[in-house]
Design a protein around this motif. Sequence first.
Motif, short mmCIF file in Angstrom:
data_model
loop_
_atom_site.label_atom_id
_atom_site.label_comp_id
_atom_site.label_asym_id
_atom_site.label_seq_id
_atom_site.Cartn_x
_atom_site.Cartn_y
_atom_site.Cartn_z
N MET A 80 0.87 -1.10 0.09
CA MET A 80 0.05 -0.08 0.10
C MET A 80 0.81 1.21 -0.01
O MET A 80 1.84 1.47 0.87
N SER A 81 0.66 1.97 -1.00
CA SER A 81 1.50 3.34 -0.97
C SER A 81 0.96 4.38 -1.91
O SER A 81 -0.29 3.85 -2.58
N GLU A 82 1.42 5.63 -2.07
CA GLU A 82 0.91 6.57 -3.06
C GLU A 82 1.07 6.14 -4.32
O GLU A 82 0.38 6.82 -5.43
N ASN A 83 1.64 4.87 -4.63
CA ASN A 83 1.65 4.37 -6.04
C ASN A 83 0.36 3.63 -6.31
O ASN A 83 0.63 2.95 -7.72
N ASP A 84 -0.33 3.01 -5.69
CA ASP A 84 -1.47 2.44 -6.02
C ASP A 84 -2.26 2.45 -7.04
O ASP A 84 -2.66 1.75 -7.63
N PHE A 85 -2.62 3.81 -7.30
CA PHE A 85 -3.41 4.12 -8.51
C PHE A 85 -2.34 4.57 -9.79
O PHE A 85 -2.95 5.07 -10.88
N ASN A 86 -1.30 4.26 -9.74
CA ASN A 86 -0.52 4.71 -10.92
C ASN A 86 -0.97 3.82 -12.11
O ASN A 86 -0.63 4.59 -13.34
N PHE A 87 -1.64 2.81 -12.03
CA PHE A 87 -2.10 2.09 -13.26
C PHE A 87 -3.00 2.97 -13.97
O PHE A 87 -3.54 2.82 -15.21
N LEU A 88 -3.67 3.80 -13.39
CA LEU A 88 -4.69 4.63 -13.92
C LEU A 88 -4.40 6.09 -14.62
O LEU A 88 -4.97 6.54 -15.33
N HIS A 89 -3.14 6.23 -14.62
CA HIS A 89 -2.61 7.65 -15.43
C HIS A 89 -2.62 7.55 -16.55
O HIS A 89 -2.60 6.43 -17.45
N GLY A 90 -3.16 8.57 -17.57
CA GLY A 90 -3.23 8.59 -18.96
C GLY A 90 -4.56 8.70 -19.33
O GLY A 90 -5.54 8.96 -18.50
N ARG A 91 -4.95 8.46 -20.61
CA ARG A 91 -6.25 8.58 -21.27
C ARG A 91 -6.74 7.19 -21.69
O ARG A 91 -5.86 6.04 -22.02
N TRP A 92 -8.17 7.24 -21.56
CA TRP A 92 -9.04 5.91 -21.53
C TRP A 92 -10.18 6.15 -22.25
O TRP A 92 -10.71 7.12 -22.29
N ARG A 93 -10.41 5.07 -23.15
CA ARG A 93 -12.15 4.92 -23.49
C ARG A 93 -12.48 3.89 -22.19
O ARG A 93 -12.15 3.08 -21.71
N VAL A 94 -13.95 4.36 -22.08
CA VAL A 94 -14.39 3.65 -20.64
C VAL A 94 -16.00 3.06 -21.14
O VAL A 94 -16.65 3.82 -21.64
N ALA A 95 -16.08 1.67 -21.08
CA ALA A 95 -17.37 1.10 -21.46
C ALA A 95 -17.92 0.90 -20.20
O ALA A 95 -17.41 0.34 -19.16
N ASN A 96 -19.21 1.57 -20.06
CA ASN A 96 -19.94 1.84 -18.98
C ASN A 96 -21.13 0.97 -18.96
O ASN A 96 -21.95 0.78 -20.06
N ARG A 97 -21.41 0.12 -17.91
CA ARG A 97 -22.61 -0.75 -17.72
C ARG A 97 -23.29 -0.19 -16.62
O ARG A 97 -22.64 -0.52 -15.43
N LYS A 98 -24.48 0.62 -16.39
CA LYS A 98 -25.01 1.22 -15.28
C LYS A 98 -26.47 0.97 -15.15
O LYS A 98 -27.30 0.92 -16.08
N VAL A 99 -27.00 0.73 -13.84
CA VAL A 99 -28.41 0.65 -13.54
C VAL A 99 -29.24 1.99 -14.23
O VAL A 99 -28.45 3.25 -13.55
N ALA A 100 -30.23 2.01 -15.00
CA ALA A 100 -30.69 3.16 -15.52
C ALA A 100 -31.08 4.12 -14.31
O ALA A 100 -30.92 5.29 -14.39
N ASP A 101 -31.89 3.45 -13.49
CA ASP A 101 -32.60 4.56 -12.19
C ASP A 101 -31.80 3.94 -10.87
O ASP A 101 -32.40 3.29 -10.11
N ILE A 102 -30.57 4.40 -10.66
CA ILE A 102 -29.97 4.13 -9.43
C ILE A 102 -30.77 4.71 -8.02
O ILE A 102 -30.91 3.98 -7.18
N VAL A 103 -31.64 5.67 -8.44
CA VAL A 103 -32.04 6.22 -7.15
C VAL A 103 -33.41 5.47 -6.98
O VAL A 103 -33.84 4.93 -5.52
N GLY A 104 -34.16 4.99 -7.82
CA GLY A 104 -35.21 3.83 -7.72
C GLY A 104 -34.90 2.45 -7.56
O GLY A 104 -35.79 1.71 -7.47
N ARG A 105 -33.50 2.13 -7.37
CA ARG A 105 -33.08 0.67 -7.43
C ARG A 105 -33.79 0.28 -8.51
O ARG A 105 -34.13 -1.01 -8.29
N GLY A 106 -33.94 0.63 -9.71
CA GLY A 106 -34.30 -0.30 -10.87
C GLY A 106 -33.49 -1.25 -11.25
O GLY A 106 -32.32 -1.60 -10.76
N THR A 107 -33.94 -2.14 -12.17
CA THR A 107 -33.01 -3.41 -12.64
C THR A 107 -32.91 -3.23 -14.22
O THR A 107 -32.10 -4.11 -14.51
#
Length: 148
Positions: free
Chosen positions: A1-28
């Motif tokens: 554990m160190s300040e280097n733990d998130f070094n893998f995330l440095h740079g530019r990314w394309r991100v594929a998101n999969r998300k519940v459409a209605d988080i507030v309503g606890r949708g499915t």
Amino acid sequence: MSENDFNFLHGRWRVANRKVADIVGRGTEWVEFETRAEARPLLGGAAIIDSVFANDWEGMTLRQYDPAADVWRIWWASTRAPGHLDPPLEGRFTDGHGVFLGDDEVGGHAVKVRFDWTPGDEPVWEQRFSYDGGETWEPNWIMRFTRA
């Protein structure tokens, strides 16, 4: 554990998101969409900030390592909630897996929030909510990162 733990995330990314459409309503119903992200270190590597860009919103994350407590804290803000900074999640990486926990309110209900980070060449971030004090966790957002 160190300040280097998130070094893998440095740079530019394309991100594929999969998300519940209605988080507030606890949708499915899940929706899928792509975003782009860019992460860079700050404070000599003891912090990392990233920006996430979607078609209709923008978000940012600040992660900061606290060496005295040996934990990372993670804050999130987005244009979907102008002027609001979510309460921090706190945690660490153990055996190549990061777990970060915190408390928040969603749709007027207290929730425990969990972020899971799996580093690597194609990192994965997952968000889960618990409405029963951490007994059970409902996944509601998964992001898969690919180098841009």
